[in-house]
Write a protein that holds these residues in place. Sequence first.
Motif, PDB file in Angstrom:
ATOM      1  N   ASP A   4       0.799  -1.217   0.000  1.00 52.56           N
ATOM      2  CA  ASP A   4       0.000   0.000   0.000  1.00 52.56           C
ATOM      3  C   ASP A   4       0.828   1.261   0.000  1.00 52.56           C
ATOM      4  O   ASP A   4       0.302   2.353  -0.118  1.00 52.56           O
ATOM      5  N   ARG A 188      -9.273   3.415  -0.370  1.00 57.54           N
ATOM      6  CA  ARG A 188      -8.157   2.481  -0.488  1.00 57.54           C
ATOM      7  C   ARG A 188      -8.377   1.509  -1.650  1.00 57.54           C
ATOM      8  O   ARG A 188      -7.446   1.189  -2.390  1.00 57.54           O
ATOM      9  N   ARG A 192      -5.923   1.430  -4.786  1.00 59.53           N
ATOM     10  CA  ARG A 192      -5.202   0.210  -5.132  1.00 59.53           C
ATOM     11  C   ARG A 192      -5.507  -0.219  -6.560  1.00 59.53           C
ATOM     12  O   ARG A 192      -4.615  -0.648  -7.301  1.00 59.53           O
ATOM     13  N   HIS A 196      -2.578  -0.582  -9.420  1.00 57.24           N
ATOM     14  CA  HIS A 196      -2.321  -1.825 -10.151  1.00 57.24           C
ATOM     15  C   HIS A 196      -2.204  -1.544 -11.648  1.00 57.24           C
ATOM     16  O   HIS A 196      -1.359  -2.126 -12.332  1.00 57.24           O
TER      17      HIS A 196
END
Length: 239
Positions: A4, A188, A192, A196
């Motif tokens: 993270d 979050r 994320r 990616h």
Amino acid sequence: MMNDRPTTTSHDTAAHSTPRPGRAPRAIRRSLSLRAAAYEFSRHPSPWMIATVFVGALAARFAVGDWQLTDALVPVVILAAFPLVEWIIHVTVLHWRPRHLGPLTIDSELARKHREHHVDPRDIPLIFIPPKSLLLTIVALVAIALLAFPRTGLGLTFLLTITTLGLLYEWTHYLIHTDYKPKHALYRAIWRNHRHHHYKNEHYWFTVTTSGTADRLLGTAPDPATTPTSPTARNLHAD
């Protein structure tokens, strides 16, 4: 799974420390607070351009009046369609592969700038919609609002909804590429998902402001743990 922490790869460090020829290095501060992020956000033209249209549309909407039930329906339809529209634009416009027609190269500014954005995801100006392309988009949206709806008020409601989503898109996309640390589960997941796309594999995870709704629907949300890291995530369309 990806860590993270915003910056974890040697590729990211290299791109951050070595600016492209002819360009001064532009860095985002580490350990960025939300207040500092908002200040930096306000220094770029696209948020102001979108906000100006929003304020104008809002003033015009109240001046026109004529509120009807369909004014509530327009935002609902747009919000429902937005994840899919965002996915389509990302895939077909931003990831456009340049085509050659004789001596001509068919390649938009949006696609060119997006390729540069993949090369250096931390270059702040490249995070935002290019002003020239945004101006053309605004002109087109205003024309649609005024000409494609049966009521002026309804068209202005459409314009208000689109500009609100435009500001949300610019803010979310910008914040994802800063070192502001996600504090809530929804953000979050969004953070994320887009990370990616940039640092794992550019062929997946195309949504930006949602947590991958359209990606899951269209098969572009694989398990990151079993998805190979793409060698061209930082260099789109390279062989």
